[in-house]
Design a protein around this motif. Structure first.
Motif, PDB file in Angstrom:
ATOM      1  N   PRO A 288      -1.552  -3.208  -8.156  1.00  0.00           N
ATOM      2  CA  PRO A 288      -1.575  -1.879  -8.782  1.00  0.00           C
ATOM      3  C   PRO A 288      -0.931  -0.862  -7.841  1.00  0.00           C
ATOM      4  O   PRO A 288      -0.957  -1.029  -6.612  1.00  0.00           O
ATOM      5  CB  PRO A 288      -3.067  -1.591  -8.960  1.00  0.00           C
ATOM      6  CG  PRO A 288      -3.732  -2.930  -8.917  1.00  0.00           C
ATOM      7  CD  PRO A 288      -2.897  -3.784  -8.011  1.00  0.00           C
ATOM      8  N   LEU A 289      -0.361   0.180  -8.405  1.00  0.00           N
ATOM      9  CA  LEU A 289       0.381   1.148  -7.607  1.00  0.00           C
ATOM     10  C   LEU A 289      -0.473   1.761  -6.506  1.00  0.00           C
ATOM     11  O   LEU A 289      -0.002   1.953  -5.376  1.00  0.00           O
ATOM     12  CB  LEU A 289       0.942   2.256  -8.515  1.00  0.00           C
ATOM     13  CG  LEU A 289       1.823   3.306  -7.822  1.00  0.00           C
ATOM     14  CD1 LEU A 289       3.019   2.630  -7.150  1.00  0.00           C
ATOM     15  CD2 LEU A 289       2.279   4.354  -8.835  1.00  0.00           C
ATOM     16  N   ASN A 290      -1.730   2.061  -6.799  1.00  0.00           N
ATOM     17  CA  ASN A 290      -2.570   2.691  -5.769  1.00  0.00           C
ATOM     18  C   ASN A 290      -2.810   1.754  -4.587  1.00  0.00           C
ATOM     19  O   ASN A 290      -2.991   2.194  -3.452  1.00  0.00           O
ATOM     20  CB  ASN A 290      -3.902   3.148  -6.368  1.00  0.00           C
ATOM     21  CG  ASN A 290      -4.718   1.991  -6.911  1.00  0.00           C
ATOM     22  OD1 ASN A 290      -4.171   1.050  -7.492  1.00  0.00           O
ATOM     23  ND2 ASN A 290      -6.037   2.056  -6.747  1.00  0.00           N
ATOM     24  N   HIS A 291      -2.793   0.448  -4.831  1.00  0.00           N
ATOM     25  CA  HIS A 291      -2.896  -0.516  -3.742  1.00  0.00           C
ATOM     26  C   HIS A 291      -1.589  -0.580  -2.947  1.00  0.00           C
ATOM     27  O   HIS A 291      -1.609  -0.687  -1.716  1.00  0.00           O
ATOM     28  CB  HIS A 291      -3.235  -1.910  -4.274  1.00  0.00           C
ATOM     29  CG  HIS A 291      -4.648  -2.072  -4.715  1.00  0.00           C
ATOM     30  ND1 HIS A 291      -5.251  -1.215  -5.604  1.00  0.00           N
ATOM     31  CD2 HIS A 291      -5.594  -3.000  -4.385  1.00  0.00           C
ATOM     32  CE1 HIS A 291      -6.497  -1.590  -5.822  1.00  0.00           C
ATOM     33  NE2 HIS A 291      -6.727  -2.687  -5.086  1.00  0.00           N
ATOM     34  N   GLN A 292      -0.478  -0.532  -3.654  1.00  0.00           N
ATOM     35  CA  GLN A 292       0.818  -0.604  -2.982  1.00  0.00           C
ATOM     36  C   GLN A 292       1.008   0.542  -1.994  1.00  0.00           C
ATOM     37  O   GLN A 292       1.714   0.396  -0.981  1.00  0.00           O
ATOM     38  CB  GLN A 292       1.952  -0.578  -4.008  1.00  0.00           C
ATOM     39  CG  GLN A 292       2.000  -1.781  -4.930  1.00  0.00           C
ATOM     40  CD  GLN A 292       3.149  -1.680  -5.918  1.00  0.00           C
ATOM     41  OE1 GLN A 292       4.239  -1.199  -5.574  1.00  0.00           O
ATOM     42  NE2 GLN A 292       2.927  -2.111  -7.155  1.00  0.00           N
ATOM     43  N   LEU A 293       0.385   1.697  -2.268  1.00  0.00           N
ATOM     44  CA  LEU A 293       0.578   2.886  -1.448  1.00  0.00           C
ATOM     45  C   LEU A 293      -0.372   2.954  -0.251  1.00  0.00           C
ATOM     46  O   LEU A 293      -0.285   3.878   0.550  1.00  0.00           O
ATOM     47  CB  LEU A 293       0.404   4.139  -2.314  1.00  0.00           C
ATOM     48  CG  LEU A 293       1.425   4.286  -3.465  1.00  0.00           C
ATOM     49  CD1 LEU A 293       1.105   5.520  -4.302  1.00  0.00           C
ATOM     50  CD2 LEU A 293       2.842   4.378  -2.905  1.00  0.00           C
ATOM     51  N   ARG A 294      -1.260   1.985  -0.121  1.00  0.00           N
ATOM     52  CA  ARG A 294      -2.179   2.019   1.008  1.00  0.00           C
ATOM     53  C   ARG A 294      -1.406   1.844   2.311  1.00  0.00           C
ATOM     54  O   ARG A 294      -0.513   0.991   2.407  1.00  0.00           O
ATOM     55  CB  ARG A 294      -3.245   0.927   0.865  1.00  0.00           C
ATOM     56  CG  ARG A 294      -4.140   1.196  -0.334  1.00  0.00           C
ATOM     57  CD  ARG A 294      -5.520   0.580  -0.260  1.00  0.00           C
ATOM     58  NE  ARG A 294      -5.627  -0.826  -0.007  1.00  0.00           N
ATOM     59  CZ  ARG A 294      -6.395  -1.652  -0.730  1.00  0.00           C
ATOM     60  NH1 ARG A 294      -7.048  -1.196  -1.813  1.00  0.00           N
ATOM     61  NH2 ARG A 294      -6.520  -2.912  -0.399  1.00  0.00           N
ATOM     62  N   PRO A 295      -1.718   2.620   3.359  1.00  0.00           N
ATOM     63  CA  PRO A 295      -0.933   2.611   4.608  1.00  0.00           C
ATOM     64  C   PRO A 295      -0.828   1.235   5.261  1.00  0.00           C
ATOM     65  O   PRO A 295       0.203   0.894   5.828  1.00  0.00           O
ATOM     66  CB  PRO A 295      -1.691   3.594   5.509  1.00  0.00           C
ATOM     67  CG  PRO A 295      -2.455   4.462   4.571  1.00  0.00           C
ATOM     68  CD  PRO A 295      -2.803   3.615   3.396  1.00  0.00           C
ATOM     69  N   LYS A 296      -1.890   0.436   5.187  1.00  0.00           N
ATOM     70  CA  LYS A 296      -1.896  -0.851   5.880  1.00  0.00           C
ATOM     71  C   LYS A 296      -1.774  -2.033   4.922  1.00  0.00           C
ATOM     72  O   LYS A 296      -2.187  -3.154   5.245  1.00  0.00           O
ATOM     73  CB  LYS A 296      -3.161  -0.985   6.715  1.00  0.00           C
ATOM     74  CG  LYS A 296      -3.248   0.039   7.839  1.00  0.00           C
ATOM     75  CD  LYS A 296      -4.467  -0.206   8.719  1.00  0.00           C
ATOM     76  CE  LYS A 296      -4.520   0.804   9.876  1.00  0.00           C
ATOM     77  NZ  LYS A 296      -5.700   0.568  10.746  1.00  0.00           N
ATOM     78  N   ILE A 297      -1.168  -1.807   3.765  1.00  0.00           N
ATOM     79  CA  ILE A 297      -1.130  -2.863   2.753  1.00  0.00           C
ATOM     80  C   ILE A 297      -0.334  -4.074   3.215  1.00  0.00           C
ATOM     81  O   ILE A 297      -0.663  -5.213   2.894  1.00  0.00           O
ATOM     82  CB  ILE A 297      -0.584  -2.316   1.407  1.00  0.00           C
ATOM     83  CG1 ILE A 297      -0.802  -3.339   0.294  1.00  0.00           C
ATOM     84  CG2 ILE A 297       0.870  -1.925   1.531  1.00  0.00           C
ATOM     85  CD1 ILE A 297      -2.244  -3.698   0.053  1.00  0.00           C
ATOM     86  N   LEU A 298       0.747  -3.839   3.992  1.00  0.00           N
ATOM     87  CA  LEU A 298       1.539  -4.975   4.470  1.00  0.00           C
ATOM     88  C   LEU A 298       0.701  -5.887   5.357  1.00  0.00           C
ATOM     89  O   LEU A 298       0.835  -7.118   5.294  1.00  0.00           O
ATOM     90  CB  LEU A 298       2.777  -4.481   5.224  1.00  0.00           C
ATOM     91  CG  LEU A 298       3.881  -3.865   4.364  1.00  0.00           C
ATOM     92  CD1 LEU A 298       5.010  -3.357   5.244  1.00  0.00           C
ATOM     93  CD2 LEU A 298       4.419  -4.880   3.363  1.00  0.00           C
TER      94      LEU A 298
END
Length: 558
Positions: A189-199
């Motif tokens: 989901p887009l809100n997950h993609q935008l998390r700073p440490k998602i990578l």
């Protein structure tokens, strides 16, 4: 880097190291050695602190060790000596690059995602050589790439659907994998993609965020690879089997490294619309989609050179892989209407004939509710031919398309097929199935489907004393849409068997227990070309099956 005199560039220290590198003769083994303490003194004389100089020397030494340039025996004594002249050259080249401001080994953009394929191939070769060496020379080496994969079990009968792997064909590489593919950020989901440490989150082998969203990967991959939409064409259930993390040097193109793979398996159940849509997609994408039998899944390579990339399954189940594959549920939308010996069926030999239905020796004639037209009989035989997998050559102007599983795509023939269906439905309900007013098939297991003896001819050759040969020929059938090719079954037989066949041909009861002997010798071969059996009872007389004719010009034998 701590420098006593801030006017001194760090490049100067590297230049000193370059200048002091011990020489090696171009020919032979003559070489110099450099005591590491001398290098330390030379760098500190440039007004670098001793700690800084030691750190720099350690870094250079470690790089040379990784590249296997230094003699390990001398190195243990605190000295640097190169193992060969090429090693010396590489060390000089490497330090020259590091000590020259602005020096690069590759042009700007060389490692970009949109690099030319020729560059990507070189990059892959570089990465592969480094990663294989790192893994082989260090049993404790850790993967540097984490991959999460959603795989779909799509099974029809005893075959599994496989998709050509995305990387181009390379010698020694497996060519086909299960339907599915790698997780990527767009599956979140887009809100997950935008998390700073998602990578960092998705780079964990046991990533919770990946596990929670891996079905999005499954749905995306099934749409991309076989154009199936969840909820319309299929439903899915997670395979509860837990596969251990699989590690190997792999990856498409230049995304190639020692990798750790986490696989998620899903069992696919097709809808009626989904099954025929899938078969149509396979027909349109035959280069990239292929069925693999269970044996082909397990074996190193198929007859056509293709192979199944299921190494992780071999690792997980070993000798139990065959058993596991056979336990995977069938993905078909519905089971076959006719299956099992009690539902054996011989298709009629012409439009005015009858079906023969039931176990061998207990067949009953079944007539359509109304006589079939010639076109209806032809389409029935075509469907039967295709269900058995016999050779069919479509006419040049034919709009008919042959699909897997005995299905045809023939929207323009549906009125004729509907009429055929209506006429045989009362007595053979469910034999002909039509889907989406476009697809049609006979819903009968191929191993119990046969054809009238009137579509076969025979020849017996040889002598009762010396033995001979039996020859059974299935005839060609020509329809407006395709030519249905015949086939010949031939087998060498003993003189005693030939004698039995000639007695049956004359309508005489053979002596001794002949029935089982003939079945054992000829049964499988006859059925392989679509003839249920060669003989039958007519009244109280045993003879060759009614309708079977000699091959013209032979009178049956010679």
């Amino acid at each position: 880097m701590k420098i006593k005199d801030e006017n001194i560039s760090p490049n100067e220290a590297l230049k000193v190291a370059l200048a002091l590198l011990p020489l090696h003769a171009q020919e032979g083994g003559r070489r110099e050695s450099l005591v590491e303490s001398e290098l330390l003194r030379a760098i500190t004389e440039l007004h670098f602190s001793e700690d800084t100089a030691r750190a720099l020397i350690w870094s250079i030494r470690r790089q040379f060790e990784v590249l296997a340039l230094l003699d390990p025996i001398d190195l243990n004594e605190g000295k640097w000596a190169f193992v060969s002249y090429p090693a010396y050259l590489l060390a000089c080249s490497w330090l020259s690059c590091l000590s020259t401001p602005g020096q690069v080994l590759f042009p700007s953009g060389y490692w970009s995602n949109d690099a030319p394929e020729c560059d990507k191939d070189v990059q892959r070769a570089i990465l592969r050589q480094m990663e294989i060496a790192r893994q082989q020379l260090n049993p404790q080496a850790a993967p540097i790439r984490v991959v999460h994969v959603a795989w779909a079990w799509i099974r029809l009968a005893d075959r599994f659907l496989m998709h050509r792997r995305e990387d181009k064909a390379r010698q020694g590489q497996k060519t086909f994998g299960l339907i599915g593919g790698r997780f990527n950020l767009d599956d979140l989901p887009l809100n997950h993609q935008l998390r700073p440490k998602i990578l960092r989150e998705v780079s964990e082998i046991d990533s919770d965020v990946v596990k929670a969203n891996i079905t999005s990967t499954l749905k995306r991959e099934l749409k991309e690879e076989i154009d199936l939409v969840a909820g319309v064409h299929y439903s899915y259930e997670e395979d509860v089997s837990v596969l251990p993390v699989y590690k190997e040097v792999n990856g498409p193109s230049n995304r190639h490294a020692f990798s750790a793979y986490k696989f998620y398996l899903y069992e696919i159940k097709l809808t009626h619309i989904g099954e025929t849509h899938l078969l149509s997609q396979i027909s349109n994408r035959s280069d990239n989609l292929k069925w693999f039998s269970i044996d082909e899944m397990i074996s190193p390579q198929r007859f056509d050179g293709n192979s199944a990339y299921v190494d992780v399954l071999h690792q997980a189940w070993g000798k139990e892989l065959d058993k596991k594959l056979r336990s995977i549920p069938d993905s078909s939308a519905s089971s076959l209407t006719f299956a099992g010996e009690s539902k054996m069926l011989d298709l009629m030999g012409d439009s005015a004939a009858v079906f023969q239905f039931g176990k061998p020796g207990k067949e009953k004639p079944i007539s359509p509710s109304r006589a079939l037209s010639e076109a209806e009989w032809q389409i029935l035989i075509l469907l039967g031919w295709h269900a058995r997998g016999f050779e069919i050559l479509l006419a040049d102007n034919s709009e008919l398309k042959l699909l897997e599983g005995g299905w045809i795509d023939a929207a323009n023939l549906i009125p004729t097929i509907r009429s055929l269906q209506d006429k045989i439905q009362p007595s053979l309900r469910g034999l002909v199935e039509v889907r989406e007013n476009r697809f049609a098939a006979l819903r009968i297991a191929p191993d119990i489907l046969f054809f009238s003896a009137s579509l076969f001819q025979y020849q017996f050759r040889g002598s009762n004393a010396g033995g001979g040969e039996v020859r059974i020929k299935r005839l060609d059938v020509l329809t407006p849409w395709a030519k249905l090719y015949g086939e010949v079954y031939e087998r060498d037989i003993k003189g005693s068997t030939l004698s039995i066949l000639r007695e049956l041909e004359k309508g005489d009861e053979p002596s001794s227990e002949w029935d089982r002997a003939l079945r054992d010798q000829l049964g499988d071969g006859l059925r392989s070309i679509g003839l249920r059996r060669l003989w039958s009872m007519k009244g109280n007389t045993t003879c060759l099956i009614e309708g079977l004719k000699p091959i013209p010009g032979t009178d049956g034998y010679r």
